[in-house]
Motif scaffolding. Structure first.
Motif, mmCIF file in Angstrom:
data_model
loop_
_atom_site.group_PDB
_atom_site.id
_atom_site.type_symbol
_atom_site.label_atom_id
_atom_site.label_comp_id
_atom_site.label_asym_id
_atom_site.label_seq_id
_atom_site.Cartn_x
_atom_site.Cartn_y
_atom_site.Cartn_z
ATOM 1 N N LEU A 194 -7.590 -3.749 -1.710
ATOM 2 C CA LEU A 194 -8.836 -3.349 -2.355
ATOM 3 C C LEU A 194 -9.602 -2.322 -1.504
ATOM 4 O O LEU A 194 -10.144 -1.355 -2.028
ATOM 5 C CB LEU A 194 -9.726 -4.567 -2.626
ATOM 6 C CG LEU A 194 -10.946 -4.243 -3.501
ATOM 7 C CD1 LEU A 194 -11.114 -5.275 -4.602
ATOM 8 C CD2 LEU A 194 -12.213 -4.148 -2.672
ATOM 9 N N TYR A 195 -9.619 -2.545 -0.193
ATOM 10 C CA TYR A 195 -10.299 -1.586 0.682
ATOM 11 C C TYR A 195 -9.592 -0.225 0.645
ATOM 12 O O TYR A 195 -10.245 0.823 0.648
ATOM 13 C CB TYR A 195 -10.356 -2.115 2.120
ATOM 14 C CG TYR A 195 -11.565 -2.982 2.392
ATOM 15 C CD1 TYR A 195 -12.669 -2.483 3.082
ATOM 16 C CD2 TYR A 195 -11.615 -4.300 1.959
ATOM 17 C CE1 TYR A 195 -13.781 -3.276 3.330
ATOM 18 C CE2 TYR A 195 -12.721 -5.103 2.199
ATOM 19 C CZ TYR A 195 -13.809 -4.582 2.887
ATOM 20 O OH TYR A 195 -14.917 -5.362 3.120
ATOM 21 N N VAL A 196 -8.261 -0.245 0.604
ATOM 22 C CA VAL A 196 -7.504 1.009 0.520
ATOM 23 C C VAL A 196 -7.779 1.691 -0.820
ATOM 24 O O VAL A 196 -8.003 2.914 -0.876
ATOM 25 C CB VAL A 196 -5.989 0.758 0.687
ATOM 26 C CG1 VAL A 196 -5.185 2.018 0.358
ATOM 27 C CG2 VAL A 196 -5.682 0.303 2.111
ATOM 28 N N ALA A 197 -7.778 0.922 -1.903
ATOM 29 C CA ALA A 197 -8.054 1.483 -3.234
ATOM 30 C C ALA A 197 -9.453 2.094 -3.273
ATOM 31 O O ALA A 197 -9.655 3.168 -3.861
ATOM 32 C CB ALA A 197 -7.912 0.401 -4.300
ATOM 33 N N ALA A 198 -10.429 1.411 -2.657
ATOM 34 C CA ALA A 198 -11.794 1.939 -2.614
ATOM 35 C C ALA A 198 -11.839 3.254 -1.843
ATOM 36 O O ALA A 198 -12.533 4.195 -2.242
ATOM 37 C CB ALA A 198 -12.730 0.914 -1.970
ATOM 38 N N VAL B 15 -2.060 1.576 -9.228
ATOM 39 C CA VAL B 15 -1.104 2.194 -8.295
ATOM 40 C C VAL B 15 -1.115 1.489 -6.934
ATOM 41 O O VAL B 15 -0.061 1.138 -6.392
ATOM 42 C CB VAL B 15 -1.417 3.698 -8.124
ATOM 43 C CG1 VAL B 15 -0.560 4.298 -7.006
ATOM 44 C CG2 VAL B 15 -1.177 4.445 -9.426
ATOM 45 N N ILE B 16 -2.315 1.253 -6.387
ATOM 46 C CA ILE B 16 -2.415 0.587 -5.087
ATOM 47 C C ILE B 16 -1.903 -0.842 -5.171
ATOM 48 O O ILE B 16 -1.208 -1.328 -4.270
ATOM 49 C CB ILE B 16 -3.878 0.599 -4.576
ATOM 50 C CG1 ILE B 16 -4.356 2.030 -4.363
ATOM 51 C CG2 ILE B 16 -4.000 -0.203 -3.275
ATOM 52 C CD1 ILE B 16 -3.561 2.819 -3.351
ATOM 53 N N GLY B 17 -2.215 -1.533 -6.275
ATOM 54 C CA GLY B 17 -1.734 -2.901 -6.452
ATOM 55 C C GLY B 17 -0.219 -2.978 -6.481
ATOM 56 O O GLY B 17 0.384 -3.888 -5.896
ATOM 57 N N MET B 18 0.422 -2.007 -7.132
ATOM 58 C CA MET B 18 1.886 -1.992 -7.195
ATOM 59 C C MET B 18 2.493 -1.604 -5.854
ATOM 60 O O MET B 18 3.517 -2.173 -5.443
ATOM 61 C CB MET B 18 2.335 -1.021 -8.298
ATOM 62 C CG MET B 18 1.946 -1.479 -9.699
ATOM 63 S SD MET B 18 2.354 -0.281 -11.002
ATOM 64 C CE MET B 18 4.147 -0.354 -10.972
ATOM 65 N N LEU B 19 1.868 -0.657 -5.161
ATOM 66 C CA LEU B 19 2.382 -0.250 -3.851
ATOM 67 C C LEU B 19 2.311 -1.378 -2.830
ATOM 68 O O LEU B 19 3.231 -1.570 -2.024
ATOM 69 C CB LEU B 19 1.611 0.977 -3.336
ATOM 70 C CG LEU B 19 1.868 2.312 -4.040
ATOM 71 C CD1 LEU B 19 0.954 3.398 -3.484
ATOM 72 C CD2 LEU B 19 3.333 2.730 -3.870
ATOM 73 N N PHE B 20 1.220 -2.132 -2.858
ATOM 74 C CA PHE B 20 1.041 -3.237 -1.912
ATOM 75 C C PHE B 20 1.742 -4.516 -2.367
ATOM 76 O O PHE B 20 1.888 -5.445 -1.574
ATOM 77 C CB PHE B 20 -0.454 -3.516 -1.701
ATOM 78 C CG PHE B 20 -1.101 -2.644 -0.664
ATOM 79 C CD1 PHE B 20 -1.373 -3.127 0.607
ATOM 80 C CD2 PHE B 20 -1.432 -1.334 -0.958
ATOM 81 C CE1 PHE B 20 -1.966 -2.314 1.565
ATOM 82 C CE2 PHE B 20 -2.030 -0.508 -0.011
ATOM 83 C CZ PHE B 20 -2.293 -0.997 1.259
#
Length: 469
Positions: free
Chosen positions: A271-275, A143-148
């Motif tokens: 990655l920091y946001v996903a973490a 999800v975070i990868g697609m959003l970013f």
């Protein structure tokens, strides 16, 4: 001769090297004053050490004029070599006790267990919760990868230094977790293998006690005494953590060039946001199970910082177990088993969000559509592939290989070279998430086992680290 002696042997050939080593010694003395003279709280001193390490690393980069290749600068290479002696030496000191601590802890749990049903329930709950949370971590990464939009607009790397690891079938991976050679399992840090061996040995000793309490008494006394000795040894070593984090973090920052960080800045931020998102999910899991998340954060803060700076899940294992048992009221058996399991399987950072983000990154770089088939395949491959990933720095590369190959993109592995080049920067939040995953998993498992000491969990007076002169 003198040139070789100072540059290659002593690694002190520049006045700036001497200055920064003197600064490190000065900071060590400051930590000593704060911790032993001012009697500042352990977690606060660790936080101070982390801040000092960050500033020191940036200062080295500043003096070197933020070079693209910091390790080509003589004083940076020399300084970080000496810093590594302190920081990595400390990590090795912790790793030294991991094998005996895990083995003795598991045996101590088994021999004092009243019935086999509790062990069966522990194993079942651990597997369900651990693998369930790594599945959630995989979804978070996607999800975070697609959003970013990680990878969109990135330079296509036709050939890079990165090469994919040889992929092992799932069945073979699971089989390899059972040690054919216990010494080999110790050398390879096969924690699950050590747990299996220790459990069988513990059951064998328990069986002796069942048949003849008198015959088993010496073994019981030996294991219980050895367990107390290993816990004390772990506490003695962990007491030096505030000093180690300065050298560890300064080393990481100093060795990475600013340009290499900026090149994949979007991926780092993602990655920091996903973490952060996954960490929040962990806190929600605790709240749903009736545990105060803020109490957990306050008591586990020092362990999180240790994971962040050391970048080693296995290296943090003694501190993870100590935090669970001494501060959070988790049963010794649950803490040893769940935390040990979590260093090899189901790591939410290195084997969860990271490979999922990488798959989205490569998809965007190559123009591969991220459709529902790719998403489902990614979740399945990442979750299953999280088995058998050892908790030491750099093993996320194996998780990335498994993930990309599992979705049919192994040939594009070289495209992640720019990301692997700044691995230490992104390895810090990944490792912290691995360790917080073990902590929260153990708490939830112990709550389901109805053996969690809620009085100890809520007692903030336990959030103290004994100071040793």
């Amino acid at each position: 001769m003198e040139n070789v002696f100072f540059k290659q042997f002593l690694m002190i050939s520049d006045i700036k090297t001497i200055v920064f080593l003197a600064v490190l010694v000065g900071l060590f003395y400051l930590i000593h004053v704060l911790y032993h003279k001012k009697h500042m709280d352990f977690a606060v001193v660790v936080m101070v050490g982390t801040g000092l390490g960050l500033v020191l690393g940036l200062a080295i980069q500043f003096v070197a004029n933020f070079p693209d290749a910091p390790m080509d600068v003589a004083f940076v290479a020399e300084t970080t070599t000496w810093f590594a002696m302190v920081g990595n030496g400390y990590i090795n000191l912790i790793k030294m006790i991991v094998v005996p601590l895990v083995m003795i802890s598991i045996m101590q749990v088994i021999i004092n267990m009243q019935q086999g049903k509790a062990m069966s329930q522990l194993v079942k709950n651990t597997i369900i919760i651990t693998m369930g949370m790594v599945l959630v971590a995989s979804v978070t990464g996607i999800v975070i990868g697609m959003l970013f939009g990680v990878g969109k607009g990135a330079t296509l790397v036709e050939g890079g230094a990165a090469t994919a690891k040889e992929i092992t079938p799932v069945a073979t991976t699971i089989k390899n977790l059972i040690p054919g050679n216990i010494v080999g399992a110790m050398v390879d840090s096969n924690i699950i293998g050590l747990v299996i061996f220790s459990a069988f040995l513990g059951l064998a000793i328990w069986w002796i006690n069942y048949e003849s309490k008198e015959a088993a008494k010496p073994l019981y006394h030996l294991i219980n005494a050895a367990h107390k000795a290993m816990i004390n040894m772990a506490l003695l070593i962990l007491d030096y953590m505030p000093w180690a984090v300065i050298a560890l973090l300064a080393n990481t920052i100093a060795q990475r060039g600013l340009s290499s960080i900026l090149e994949v800045g979007k991926f780092i931020i993602a990655l920091y946001v996903a973490a952060a998102v996954q960490f929040t999910i962990q806190l929600i899991l605790l709240a749903v199970n009736g545990l105060n998340p803020m109490t957990y954060v306050k008591k586990s803060y020092a362990t999180m910082l240790m994971a962040f700076t050391s970048r080693s899940s296995v290296g943090c294992l003694p501190m993870t177990i100590e935090t669970l048992t001494k501060k959070l009221g988790v049963n010794q058996g649950t803490a040893s088993f769940v935390a040990g399991f979590g260093t090899t399987a189901g790591m939410q950072g290195c084997a969860g969000i990271f490979p999922s983000l990488l798959i989205i990154y490569v998809c965007n770089v190559t123009g591969t559509p991220v459709d529902i088939t790719m998403i489902v395949m990614t979740i399945f491959v990442v979750t299953i592939g999280s088995l058998g990933i050892a908790g030491i720095p750099g093993t996320a590369t194996m998780a990335a290989s498994v993930g990309l190959s599992g979705v049919g993109m192994g040939a594009q592995f070289a495209m992640v070279s720019p990301i692997l080049a700044i691995d230490p920067i992104i390895d810090m939040p990944r490792t912290m998430l691995n360790v917080t995953g073990s902590l929260t998993n153990a708490l939830v498992v112990d709550k389901h086992m109805e053996s969690l000491n809620m009085t100890a969990y809520n007692d903030m007076s336990l959030n103290q680290q004994e100071k040793r002169s």
